[in-house]
Write an enzyme that holds these catalytic residues in place. Sequence first.
Site, mmCIF file in Angstrom:
data_model
loop_
_atom_site.group_PDB
_atom_site.id
_atom_site.type_symbol
_atom_site.label_atom_id
_atom_site.label_comp_id
_atom_site.label_asym_id
_atom_site.label_seq_id
_atom_site.Cartn_x
_atom_site.Cartn_y
_atom_site.Cartn_z
ATOM 1 N N CYS B 96 0.864 -1.184 0.000
ATOM 2 C CA CYS B 96 0.000 0.000 0.000
ATOM 3 C C CYS B 96 0.896 1.228 0.000
ATOM 4 O O CYS B 96 1.481 1.586 1.016
ATOM 5 C CB CYS B 96 -0.881 -0.013 1.243
ATOM 6 S SG CYS B 96 -1.937 1.431 1.367
ATOM 7 N N ILE B 97 1.038 1.837 -1.170
ATOM 8 C CA ILE B 97 1.896 3.013 -1.277
ATOM 9 C C ILE B 97 1.240 3.977 -2.250
ATOM 10 O O ILE B 97 0.659 3.566 -3.258
ATOM 11 C CB ILE B 97 3.332 2.622 -1.707
ATOM 12 C CG1 ILE B 97 4.272 3.817 -1.658
ATOM 13 C CG2 ILE B 97 3.347 1.993 -3.094
ATOM 14 C CD1 ILE B 97 5.750 3.436 -1.780
#
Lengths: 354, 172
Positions: B96-97
């Site tokens: 999750c970026i």
Amino acid sequence: MVDLPRNIQDTDPEDFANELLRKVDNSLKCPICKAYFDAAMYSDCGHTFCAVCLRESLSVKQECPICRKPAKELSMKKNIMLEDTLILWQQARDTLLTLERLEAAKASKKRKRSASIQSIESDSNEAGPSSRPASTTVKKMKKRAESTQKTGDSTMTECPMCQNLVVEAIINQHIDGGCNPENDKKITRDSQRAKDQWSSVFGKSAKRKATPVKGETEPGTLEKLPRGSYDILKDKDLRRMLKEEGLPTDGETEAMKSRHKQWVIFWNSNVDRKFPKSRETVKEELKKWEREMASSRRKRPQVNAVEHLKHHKTDFDKLVQNVRSRKPKSSAAAPSPNEVAEPVAPPDVMSIDD
Amino acid sequence: MLSRNTNATALRRLMTEYKQLTANGSPDDMFTAGPISESDFFTWEALISGPKDTPFEGGVFAAKLTFPSDYPLSPFKMRFDPPLFHPNVYADGNVCISILHAPGDDPTMYESASERWSPVQSVEKVLLSVISMLAEPNLESGANIDCCKLYRDNREEYNRIVKASIREQLEL
Ligand SMILES: [Zn+2]
Ligand SMILES: [Zn+2]
Ligand SMILES: [Zn+2]
């Protein structure tokens, strides 16, 4: 090697060895699709993309993909000068690549030659110092070949090895070729070819294409389409709009919407081309696009784990070795919790290691 | 062999990126990335070496990159396999970026638009961001809540768990 579709082979030819030429070449490619600009266009900020690439990107988010300044499709403008430069560059490119290759071949011959002269030198003075610098030898050779003669346009010189008269300009290659007259002929032909290539860059043979070719339409005769307000359109409106454009009217609402949306992108970008393609050609592109989107929704085959490991075995080993060879520092400084990770450009990332 | 219907634009982009990565390598040999097999250019494997001066130092982490057919219009997905113990990595390994989030959706509401995906981002830029994320987790968009808590409240234990998992990996 992977079997590539033709259009990729065409637009991704061999690169220049020279870094500067490579940079010039890349500066004429779109930052999104990485192919040469197809109808180069920019928005208010000035960053340039293909007409299709920029339109598609703006349909997702109304900002420049590079600097993220607000951008609207209506503010898109053509970069005409860049397109002209691109056409000329593509004409000069093959010539430059050929010349670069010839230069490289010449340089490697030169290297071989000085090596072979060194070995001749050491053969003849077996008792003396084994290797004198090549430059001394070259000077000595030039002295020995002082007796030069003019034959036609070319200066002739006596070859120090075989004592025959040889065109001075090719004496080095002549010696490399073992004093073979057949070889001399070939060298002369090659250098003539190189001269011809230059004249085609600057001479009249590098004429610019001025008229549209087959499948292209006369510019200035086509009109752009407005974008539909797809959210409020009913199926029957969509069908009518597609019919007006001569497009298929089958499929679900979503399929019809995205077909019309993409058609507007393709068609308006086609109108932006210097030499727009025919309606039929653009329709073919849309058909292909729809087929690609449909096929990509199907599930891809599962990757074989063994093949996968084999493929990356060496990479992996190298990386592991590399990582292990680094001496871990005594205490790993933990990053502060207040610092929030942000994606950073390469130079900033380097500072992690500092 | 590639299917005839593979999206030509996406494929050319991926080929170009792969060619450039192979030719230039990555800064400091921090990562490698490439297609897993010649028959599918839309699935890559990336190997990342743990950044220096972090508990990840000394580790090598494999991740699978999955590219959509409209790449680079949409971002690719990245999944660590095996999953990584990190505040911004889900239990299944998905990363999750913000740079991998499409400009339209913001699941966390904490990301400024300037950090999101755009079609001029690339595999290289994303992997460099992920390496930076390994060094400095973003607790505001946490994916592994327990790990976030541990990172915030008990850094020593967090470091110990990460290091232990790397030792385990290298001894395998
Ligand atoms: Zn483009
Ligand atoms: Zn811009
Ligand atoms: Zn000779």
